[in-house]
Design a protein around this motif. Structure first.
Motif, PDB file in Angstrom:
ATOM      1  N   THR A 219       0.833  -1.206   0.000  1.00  0.00           N
ATOM      2  CA  THR A 219       0.000   0.000   0.000  1.00  0.00           C
ATOM      3  C   THR A 219       0.863   1.249   0.000  1.00  0.00           C
ATOM      4  N   ALA A 220       1.917   1.261   0.830  1.00  0.00           N
ATOM      5  CA  ALA A 220       2.815   2.421   0.877  1.00  0.00           C
ATOM      6  C   ALA A 220       3.543   2.597  -0.458  1.00  0.00           C
ATOM      7  N   GLU A 221       3.928   1.504  -1.094  1.00  0.00           N
ATOM      8  CA  GLU A 221       4.580   1.578  -2.404  1.00  0.00           C
ATOM      9  C   GLU A 221       3.646   2.153  -3.452  1.00  0.00           C
ATOM     10  N   ILE A 269      -5.874  -0.624  -9.450  1.00  0.00           N
ATOM     11  CA  ILE A 269      -5.036  -0.329 -10.608  1.00  0.00           C
ATOM     12  C   ILE A 269      -3.663  -0.980 -10.467  1.00  0.00           C
ATOM     13  N   MET A 270      -3.044  -0.798  -9.304  1.00  0.00           N
ATOM     14  CA  MET A 270      -1.687  -1.291  -9.108  1.00  0.00           C
ATOM     15  C   MET A 270      -1.632  -2.815  -9.075  1.00  0.00           C
ATOM     16  N   PHE A 272      -3.574  -4.826 -10.640  1.00  0.00           N
ATOM     17  CA  PHE A 272      -3.746  -5.290 -12.014  1.00  0.00           C
ATOM     18  C   PHE A 272      -2.459  -5.094 -12.824  1.00  0.00           C
ATOM     19  N   ILE A 273      -1.853  -3.905 -12.719  1.00  0.00           N
ATOM     20  CA  ILE A 273      -0.637  -3.620 -13.484  1.00  0.00           C
ATOM     21  C   ILE A 273       0.518  -4.510 -13.032  1.00  0.00           C
ATOM     22  N   GLU A 274       0.654  -4.709 -11.722  1.00  0.00           N
ATOM     23  CA  GLU A 274       1.743  -5.547 -11.220  1.00  0.00           C
ATOM     24  C   GLU A 274       1.607  -6.993 -11.699  1.00  0.00           C
ATOM     25  N   LYS A 275       0.399  -7.394 -12.014  1.00  0.00           N
ATOM     26  CA  LYS A 275       0.157  -8.751 -12.506  1.00  0.00           C
ATOM     27  C   LYS A 275       0.363  -8.847 -14.014  1.00  0.00           C
ATOM     28  N   GLU A 276       0.014  -7.762 -14.733  1.00  0.00           N
ATOM     29  CA  GLU A 276      -0.049  -7.839 -16.192  1.00  0.00           C
ATOM     30  C   GLU A 276       0.968  -6.990 -16.943  1.00  0.00           C
TER      31      GLU A 276
END
Length: 366
Positions: A219-221, A269-270, A272-276
């Motif tokens: 969460t902080a990242e 959002i994060m 999803f992006i970190e996965k894809e």
């Protein structure tokens, strides 16, 4: 033997004395199960207790607790004792002081986690007008500030810091001081090639995830990608800060508190992006489907929170990830381009140079 940390969710009736007694019961029979109880933490505000145990496996810990007092842990994760000490300050019982028989430990494992991100848009080594000493001085200044507010540096890299604080107030004041020092240093040395972002969240070390403080760190990242303010905090951090400081509010011109809705949006959002992000076929339409909002709302919220459109945000995320791969020298430029979600190495190199001021091949050969 491996070392584990477990979490016990306890009732409101449980006190620090009771937890200390349970810890002593574990120590009496631990040898039977080839375990060694190192220490524990108890958080009466959140009704949680955490044990640090050296054991052959998780089941041995469960059996030890079951036979000692019947309080079986709700979650167990394997941990690195060095990392545990970095976050929590100790890996063994402190010296007896409050009670010579029980050694009651009034130390909750709840911590405030700060992620400081320093993003460089040029590399001094390749630019005669920039001095790498200035970049190092920024880090030295930050380390001094962090230590002055009793922060424990868990991790330090070229990209920033991961820090643990015992109190919310120290964490918030440290963030403000870092921000001020950073602005002063940039003005003094005419540094215009770096950006600062600070994310603050608070939580417990063991959740349903596999790593210590994993939820809190993520969460902080994620907050580091928000451009509304250099310092972004969670609603919980604001609430706890005001509780510790008799309702004293935070300067909204310097700190942005994410609303629960914003937290949910940026988290979606994060995640999803970190996965894809490595998927070269990823499109904005996929964003909409993943978090279930319209294209227009997605665009508005991304611009408002991050200052970037979904496409630009994804591009910059990929470039930042590729930068990490280049520093680790994990492949040649073409391989890193494809591994970072780019269809074309030449297009990747063009985008990289536009953002960072050098070609990826130059960085790879350094």
């Amino acid at each position: 033997m491996p070392i584990y940390m477990d979490r016990h969710d306890v009732s409101e009736a449980v006190t620090a004395e009771i937890v200390a007694q349970l810890h002593q019961e574990d120590l009496k029979i631990q040898h039977i199960f080839h375990c060694r109880g190192l220490t524990y933490w108890f958080d009466d505000a959140r009704n949680t207790a955490f044990c640090l145990v050296e054991a052959p496996n998780k089941n041995a810990i469960i059996e030890m607790h079951k036979h000692a007092h019947g309080e079986v842990p709700h979650q167990i994760i394997e941990v690195d004792p060095v990392i545990v000490e970095s976050f929590l300050g100790r890996i063994e019982d402190p010296e007896k002081s409050l009670n010579t028989d029980l050694n009651i430990i009034n130390d909750p494992a709840f911590r405030t986690i700060m992620v400081v991100c320093i993003e460089h848009h040029a590399f001094p080594k390749y630019n005669p007008f920039l001095s790498i000493i200035n970049v190092q001085q920024v880090c030295f200044q930050m380390i001094a500030v962090i230590k002055s507010f009793k922060g424990n540096i868990v991790k330090q890299s070229e990209d920033g810091f991961l820090i643990s604080f015992r109190t919310i107030t120290h964490a918030v004041l440290c963030a403000l001081e870092i921000q001020e020092k950073f602005k002063t240093f940039k003005t003094q040395y005419h540094i215009n090639f770096t950006e600062l972002s600070i994310g603050l969240h608070a939580g417990i070390p063991v959740t349903e995830k596999r790593s210590i403080f994993e939820d809190t760190i993520h969460t902080a990242e994620h907050m580091g990608y928000i451009s509304i303010a250099e310092i972004v905090i969670s609603t919980e951090v604001q609430y706890l800060y005001e509780s510790e400081n008799l309702g004293k509010g935070l300067n909204r011109n310097l700190i942005h508190t994410l609303t629960p809705t914003e937290e949910k949006f940026i988290s979606g959002i994060m995640q999803f992006i970190e996965k894809e992000w490595k998927n070269t076929e990823l499109k904005v339409d996929d964003f909409e489907k993943s978090i279930g909002i319209s294209k227009s709302k997605l665009y508005r919220e991304m611009i408002r929170l991050t200052g970037k459109s979904p496409n630009v945000f994804l591009l910059h995320f990929r470039l930042r990830k590729s930068l990490q791969l280049l520093r680790k020298k994990e492949g040649n430029v073409s391989e890193i381009a494809f591994d970072s979600g780019f269809n074309s190495p030449s297009y990747y190199a063009k985008c990289f140079r536009k953002k960072y001021g050098i070609m990826p091949s130059e960085l790879l050969l350094s």
